[in-house]
Scaffold this active site. Structure first.
Site, mmCIF file in Angstrom:
data_model
loop_
_atom_site.group_PDB
_atom_site.id
_atom_site.type_symbol
_atom_site.label_atom_id
_atom_site.label_comp_id
_atom_site.label_asym_id
_atom_site.label_seq_id
_atom_site.Cartn_x
_atom_site.Cartn_y
_atom_site.Cartn_z
ATOM 1 N N ARG A 96 -5.469 2.253 -16.034
ATOM 2 C CA ARG A 96 -5.628 3.044 -14.798
ATOM 3 C C ARG A 96 -6.393 4.350 -14.991
ATOM 4 O O ARG A 96 -7.277 4.655 -14.182
ATOM 5 C CB ARG A 96 -4.266 3.302 -14.128
ATOM 6 C CG ARG A 96 -3.516 2.020 -13.752
ATOM 7 C CD ARG A 96 -2.341 2.261 -12.818
ATOM 8 N NE ARG A 96 -2.790 2.568 -11.478
ATOM 9 C CZ ARG A 96 -2.747 3.756 -10.923
ATOM 10 N NH1 ARG A 96 -2.240 4.773 -11.583
ATOM 11 N NH2 ARG A 96 -3.207 3.948 -9.711
ATOM 12 N N TYR A 113 0.788 -2.119 -12.157
ATOM 13 C CA TYR A 113 -0.605 -2.179 -12.609
ATOM 14 C C TYR A 113 -0.775 -1.563 -14.005
ATOM 15 O O TYR A 113 -1.806 -0.984 -14.321
ATOM 16 C CB TYR A 113 -1.534 -1.500 -11.582
ATOM 17 C CG TYR A 113 -1.340 -2.044 -10.185
ATOM 18 C CD1 TYR A 113 -1.698 -3.351 -9.878
ATOM 19 C CD2 TYR A 113 -0.743 -1.277 -9.174
ATOM 20 C CE1 TYR A 113 -1.482 -3.873 -8.604
ATOM 21 C CE2 TYR A 113 -0.521 -1.799 -7.906
ATOM 22 C CZ TYR A 113 -0.886 -3.088 -7.628
ATOM 23 O OH TYR A 113 -0.685 -3.610 -6.378
ATOM 24 N N GLU A 149 4.104 -6.393 1.994
ATOM 25 C CA GLU A 149 3.723 -6.899 0.664
ATOM 26 C C GLU A 149 3.650 -5.748 -0.344
ATOM 27 O O GLU A 149 2.596 -5.494 -0.932
ATOM 28 C CB GLU A 149 2.347 -7.579 0.749
ATOM 29 C CG GLU A 149 2.254 -8.724 1.735
ATOM 30 C CD GLU A 149 0.806 -9.141 2.021
ATOM 31 O OE1 GLU A 149 -0.137 -8.551 1.446
ATOM 32 O OE2 GLU A 149 0.619 -10.062 2.827
ATOM 33 N N PRO A 150 4.734 -5.015 -0.535
ATOM 34 C CA PRO A 150 4.644 -3.881 -1.459
ATOM 35 C C PRO A 150 4.637 -4.310 -2.917
ATOM 36 O O PRO A 150 5.320 -5.266 -3.294
ATOM 37 C CB PRO A 150 5.915 -3.076 -1.145
ATOM 38 C CG PRO A 150 6.886 -4.086 -0.638
ATOM 39 C CD PRO A 150 6.089 -5.180 0.021
ATOM 40 N N GLY A 151 3.854 -3.624 -3.710
ATOM 41 C CA GLY A 151 3.856 -3.847 -5.152
ATOM 42 C C GLY A 151 4.255 -2.544 -5.832
ATOM 43 O O GLY A 151 5.357 -2.392 -6.355
ATOM 44 N N ARG A 152 3.352 -1.572 -5.736
ATOM 45 C CA ARG A 152 3.532 -0.286 -6.424
ATOM 46 C C ARG A 152 4.865 0.386 -6.070
ATOM 47 O O ARG A 152 5.553 0.893 -6.949
ATOM 48 C CB ARG A 152 2.372 0.643 -6.039
ATOM 49 C CG ARG A 152 2.273 1.896 -6.872
ATOM 50 C CD ARG A 152 1.223 2.849 -6.290
ATOM 51 N NE ARG A 152 -0.028 2.218 -5.954
ATOM 52 C CZ ARG A 152 -1.069 2.101 -6.776
ATOM 53 N NH1 ARG A 152 -1.003 2.595 -7.991
ATOM 54 N NH2 ARG A 152 -2.190 1.513 -6.389
ATOM 55 N N GLY A 207 0.772 -1.245 0.000
ATOM 56 C CA GLY A 207 0.000 0.000 0.000
ATOM 57 C C GLY A 207 0.792 1.278 0.000
ATOM 58 O O GLY A 207 0.212 2.357 -0.175
ATOM 59 N N CYS A 221 -12.761 2.039 -29.092
ATOM 60 C CA CYS A 221 -14.090 2.621 -29.291
ATOM 61 C C CYS A 221 -14.836 2.803 -27.973
ATOM 62 O O CYS A 221 -15.857 2.145 -27.726
ATOM 63 C CB CYS A 221 -14.879 1.749 -30.250
ATOM 64 S SG CYS A 221 -13.998 1.567 -31.792
ATOM 65 N N GLU A 222 -14.291 3.615 -27.094
ATOM 66 C CA GLU A 222 -14.930 3.957 -25.818
ATOM 67 C C GLU A 222 -14.496 5.361 -25.451
ATOM 68 O O GLU A 222 -13.305 5.681 -25.563
ATOM 69 C CB GLU A 222 -14.453 3.026 -24.689
ATOM 70 C CG GLU A 222 -14.806 1.594 -24.893
ATOM 71 C CD GLU A 222 -15.295 0.912 -23.616
ATOM 72 O OE1 GLU A 222 -15.675 1.606 -22.657
ATOM 73 O OE2 GLU A 222 -15.296 -0.320 -23.624
HETATM 74 N N1 LLP Z 1 -1.126 -7.225 -0.628
HETATM 75 C C1 LLP Z 1 -2.427 -7.407 -0.924
HETATM 76 C C2 LLP Z 1 -3.181 -8.412 -0.177
HETATM 77 C C3 LLP Z 1 -3.033 -6.631 -1.928
HETATM 78 O O1 LLP Z 1 -4.321 -6.806 -2.194
HETATM 79 C C4 LLP Z 1 -2.262 -5.679 -2.635
HETATM 80 C C5 LLP Z 1 -2.872 -4.864 -3.693
HETATM 81 C C6 LLP Z 1 -0.904 -5.536 -2.304
HETATM 82 C C7 LLP Z 1 -0.368 -6.321 -1.292
HETATM 83 C C8 LLP Z 1 0.011 -4.558 -3.004
HETATM 84 O O2 LLP Z 1 -0.391 -3.254 -2.809
HETATM 85 P P1 LLP Z 1 0.528 -2.042 -3.316
HETATM 86 O O3 LLP Z 1 1.783 -2.037 -2.490
HETATM 87 O O4 LLP Z 1 0.823 -2.255 -4.752
HETATM 88 O O5 LLP Z 1 -0.307 -0.838 -3.088
HETATM 89 N N2 LLP Z 1 -4.906 -1.844 -9.675
HETATM 90 C C9 LLP Z 1 -4.849 -0.811 -8.661
HETATM 91 C C10 LLP Z 1 -4.202 -1.298 -7.389
HETATM 92 C C11 LLP Z 1 -4.900 -2.487 -6.757
HETATM 93 C C12 LLP Z 1 -4.186 -3.014 -5.555
HETATM 94 C C13 LLP Z 1 -4.801 -4.288 -5.077
HETATM 95 N N3 LLP Z 1 -4.106 -4.922 -4.003
HETATM 96 C C14 LLP Z 1 -4.129 0.397 -9.228
HETATM 97 O O6 LLP Z 1 -3.751 0.378 -10.396
HETATM 98 O O7 LLP Z 1 -3.982 1.397 -8.533
#
Ligand code: LLP
Length: 410
Positions: free
Chosen positions: A310, A369, A271-274, A237, A340-341
């Site tokens: 996004r 994402y 659990e970082p992604g972004r 997050g 076409c949207e």
């Molecule tokens: N852990 C869990 C259980 C999650 O559901 C998520 C993201 C993460 C970790 C990673 O979160 P982050 O660090 O990336 O914020 N598609 C959307 C974001 C959806 C995130 C869903 N869960 C976007 O493009 O903003």
């Protein structure tokens, strides 16, 4: 790692124009050095405490990118059997894999149990019981953390907030003790941790600290009931800067965490992604046409919402810059794709240097994402992905072709 030098945009040591000419557009371009730097920043910030960073594969599950982070020491957070498959292919140690998600199937549970993953983040009592029976049939004990729904507002977009009671995620705070008591009574469940994930693109430390305190409270209460928690997982997050946000750095987050972690015998999981990959990618696109309609000027490009969803989904802001600026006049324009949207856009009423036909634009901060949420809508083959390191670059996913569009159909 993305810099404009003498009007030309570079990724690390390579001109974006050079790579785009070679591989065509639309094209995702990533900086490997930036992802390694992001990981190290996070890892170093929490070096004062036992911790594990489980990369949320959903942000960008390309094997080479996953492998890059794995080689730095990352574990992974997965949400499907497909992500388990990818994580294993990328070489992640199963002992560093956590499995999140509200709807794990028995097949997915079996596959993850077979590999002895670190933990299932369990999101309902029914899931807990099914997991117990699947583990029993395999003669195993399933390691679990209960995902808490703490009913807090992380102050983010309503589509990416996950920690409120109205969201489908986790077990509501009222039922946490019941969940752990049930887990304790199930013979094929082994309690390991506690977890929560309250949203994405969070731009202040406060919600994380509140969450940490809440989870620590549970750890203490559970200890009184004889239930030992070994790891505490605060989810992902952490936000990044897309426009003018000012998210905390991992260092700032760790400073805010330190006072609460003193004397704690726990492993902290993230659990970082972004944060790890968001600022490592750009989407390069070519201007096809320009036109005026009423008060609007439209710049029509060859990328579309199928490549980057996004803006269409969340009205998300992504900075757009010329790949080779001509220092031309600036004007308010809409940058749109060929789909076409009406929702197929990348920017609305954005002041940009007016590009010419065939000019290239870079849509920034699209490493997370971006490709991961791409589709073939309008029968558009997905774009290629290229990874840059220093002056070197290579294709890490080839551009799809028309055969890829129909190859599964009869
Ligand atoms: N852990 C869990 C259980 C999650 O559901 C998520 C993201 C993460 C970790 C990673 O979160 P982050 O660090 O990336 O914020 N598609 C959307 C974001 C959806 C995130 C869903 N869960 C976007 O493009 O903003």
């Amino acid at each position: 790692m993305f810099k404009t030098i003498k009007n030309s945009l570079y990724v690390e040591g390579v001109k974006v124009e050079e790579i785009a000419e070679k591989f065509g557009t639309p094209l995702y371009l990533y900086s490997q050095t930036q992802m390694i730097e992001n990981f190290k920043k996070f890892d170093l910030a929490f070096s004062f405490f036992p911790h594990l960073i489980c990369y949320a594969l959903k942000a960008n599950s390309n094997l080479t990118i996953a492998k890059t982070l794995r080689q730095e020491g990352a574990g992974s957070d997965i949400v499907s059997g497909g992500e388990l498959y990818r994580a294993l292919l990328a070489g992640f140690n199963p002992k560093k894999i956590v499995f999140s998600g509200v709807g794990k199937t028995k097949d997915e549970m079996r596959a993850a149990l077979k590999k002895n993953i670190l933990a299932f983040n369990v999101e309902s009592l029914e899931e807990l019981k099914v997991l117990n029976s699947v583990a029993k049939a395999m003669g195993k004990k399933a390691p679990i953390a209960i995902r808490v729904n703490p009913d807090v507002d992380a102050g983010t977009h309503r589509h990416i907030t996950t920690g409120k009671a109205e969201n489908k995620f986790g077990i509501h705070k009222k039922f946490i003790f019941e969940a752990y008591k049930t887990a304790q009574s199930l013979k094929n469940i082994s309690i390991q941790g506690i977890q929560a994930h309250i949203g994405s693109q969070i731009t202040s430390t406060a919600p994380f600290v509140t969450l940490l305190k809440t989870l620590l409270n549970y750890v203490d209460e559970l200890a009184k009931a004889g239930i030992k928690i070994s790891h505490l997982d605060v989810g992902g997050g952490l936000g990044i800067c897309y426009d003018n946000e000012n998210p905390p750095s991992p260092q700032e987050l760790s400073k805010a965490f330190i006072p609460h972690l003193k004397g704690r015998n726990l492993t902290l999981l993230f659990e970082p992604g972004r944060f790890l990959v968001g600022n490592t990618g750009i989407l390069v696109t070519k201007v096809l046409y320009r036109k005026k309609s009423g008060t609007k000027t439209f710049i029509i490009v060859d990328a579309a919402m199928n490549d980057l969803a996004r803006p269409a989904l969340y009205d998300a802001y992504h900075e757009i810059v010329p790949v080779a600026s001509k220092n031309g006049t600036k004007k308010k324009v809409d940058v749109v794709g060929p789909i076409c949207e009406s929702g197929d856009y990348f920017a609305r009423n954005r002041t940009l240097e007016i590009p010419e036909q065939n000019d290239l634009l870079a849509i920034k901060n699209t490493g997370a994402y971006g490709f991961a949420m791409s589709s073939q809508y309008n029968s558009r083959p997905r774009s290629a992905e290229v990874l840059v390191k220093g002056k070197k670059y290579s294709v890490i996913r080839r551009r799809e072709n028309f055969l890829d569009l129909v190859c599964h159909e009869q």
